[in-house]
Design an enzyme around this catalytic site. Sequence first.
Site, PDB file in Angstrom:
ATOM      1  N   ASN A 184      13.561  38.709  53.203  1.00 36.40           N
ATOM      2  CA  ASN A 184      12.990  37.370  52.980  1.00 36.40           C
ATOM      3  C   ASN A 184      14.045  36.277  52.860  1.00 36.40           C
ATOM      4  O   ASN A 184      13.750  35.105  53.080  1.00 36.40           O
ATOM      5  CB  ASN A 184      12.086  37.388  51.758  1.00 36.40           C
ATOM      6  CG  ASN A 184      10.792  38.117  52.068  1.00 36.40           C
ATOM      7  OD1 ASN A 184      10.354  38.123  53.213  1.00 36.40           O
ATOM      8  ND2 ASN A 184      10.211  38.743  51.075  1.00 36.40           N
ATOM      9  N   HIS A 238      10.193  47.241  47.762  1.00 42.38           N
ATOM     10  CA  HIS A 238       9.599  46.169  48.549  1.00 42.38           C
ATOM     11  C   HIS A 238       9.113  46.635  49.925  1.00 42.38           C
ATOM     12  O   HIS A 238       9.917  46.922  50.820  1.00 42.38           O
ATOM     13  CB  HIS A 238      10.617  45.026  48.703  1.00 42.38           C
ATOM     14  CG  HIS A 238      10.068  43.831  49.395  1.00 42.38           C
ATOM     15  ND1 HIS A 238      10.809  43.019  50.212  1.00 42.38           N
ATOM     16  CD2 HIS A 238       8.813  43.329  49.423  1.00 42.38           C
ATOM     17  CE1 HIS A 238      10.048  42.064  50.693  1.00 42.38           C
ATOM     18  NE2 HIS A 238       8.825  42.233  50.234  1.00 42.38           N
ATOM     19  N   SER A 277       8.659  40.125  46.345  1.00 44.48           N
ATOM     20  CA  SER A 277       9.410  39.833  47.564  1.00 44.48           C
ATOM     21  C   SER A 277      10.589  38.916  47.285  1.00 44.48           C
ATOM     22  O   SER A 277      11.308  38.563  48.208  1.00 44.48           O
ATOM     23  CB  SER A 277       8.480  39.207  48.604  1.00 44.48           C
ATOM     24  OG  SER A 277       7.590  38.320  48.005  1.00 44.48           O
TER      25      SER A 277
END
Length: 291
Positions: free
Chosen positions: A190, A140, A119
Amino acid sequence: MEIRSVGVIGAGQMGSGIAHVFALAGYDVKLNDISREVLDRAMATIAANMERQVARGRITAEARDAALARIHPTLELAELGPSDLIIEAATENEELKKTIFRSITPHLAPHTILTTNTSSISITRLAATTDRPERFMGFHFMNPVPVMQLVELIRGIATDDATYQTLKAVVDRLGKTASPAEDFPAFIVNRVLIPMINEAVYTLYEGVGTVTSIDTALKLGANHPMGPLELADFIGLDTCLAIMNVLHEGLADTKYRPCPLLVKYVEAGWLGRKTRRGFYDYRGETPVPTR
Ligand code: CAA
């Protein structure tokens, strides 16, 4: 190149979700972990989540049975080697991921595409530990994998276009949507999401709000399906901290400083739902805020 067989390394919440969606889409899946107990738990979770999909009329019982039969748990990493596609979904720890890639490289078929569900960690750096940086990519998935529509596709500096196009076709077959991202710390989702969660922890740390008021504020004030602290528990506080550290070190900007309270929860082993305690205590019937 057409992908038929898939190897998934790591049978935690991401690895089991990835095995789930690939098996339902008709791929043969080998699911690897170092612990028999983790593999057994993953198979039970996958079966329960598919059962929920059957109960809600999303899939048929026949599709569930066929998908479950396509998943082969194994403790032997080398058994995954000949797969067309390998997805590494181990813990978010760079050294561990490098060790896994070094261990599997001698067992790969020449055509195997290697990917990581990291991530936040540099795809280019992980690719450099293998013999095939051109057939290596970031792949991802979001949690919960069976529900979330997005897959981030991240090219390393050496990734070739054929690899990208092959993975794009896989995402289409899974019925999900691909979003390309460049190889910078934490990519897109993220880079935005985890600093927001970190800021929510600062808000708690500084006493601006309680766990309940912060989560209620974002749920009802910004229409988020989960509040940021509830979401942090769902993702895992260790994973949130690991991503903040990658942002802090990789971008060298103090705005990514992990909140000391987040560090403290991780040091206590209060990692969220998976340890039954995080910003909420999940040991009773209903979650109880810890602050
Ligand atoms: N497997 C299969 N289906 C599942 C599931 C699972 N693990 N979890 C939930 N579902 C299904 C349910 O069966 C239900 O299906 P229907 O629509 O067919 O009825 C649907 O998902 C909604 O579930 P619920 O009604 O039980 O619960 P909810 O409405 O509260 O939704 C949620 C749950 C989808 C998790 C929602 O709260 C949500 O979207 N939360 C935010 C999730 C998020 O932001 N994820 C990204 C995390 S960041 C990340 O993953 C990246 C990273 O690297 C850290």
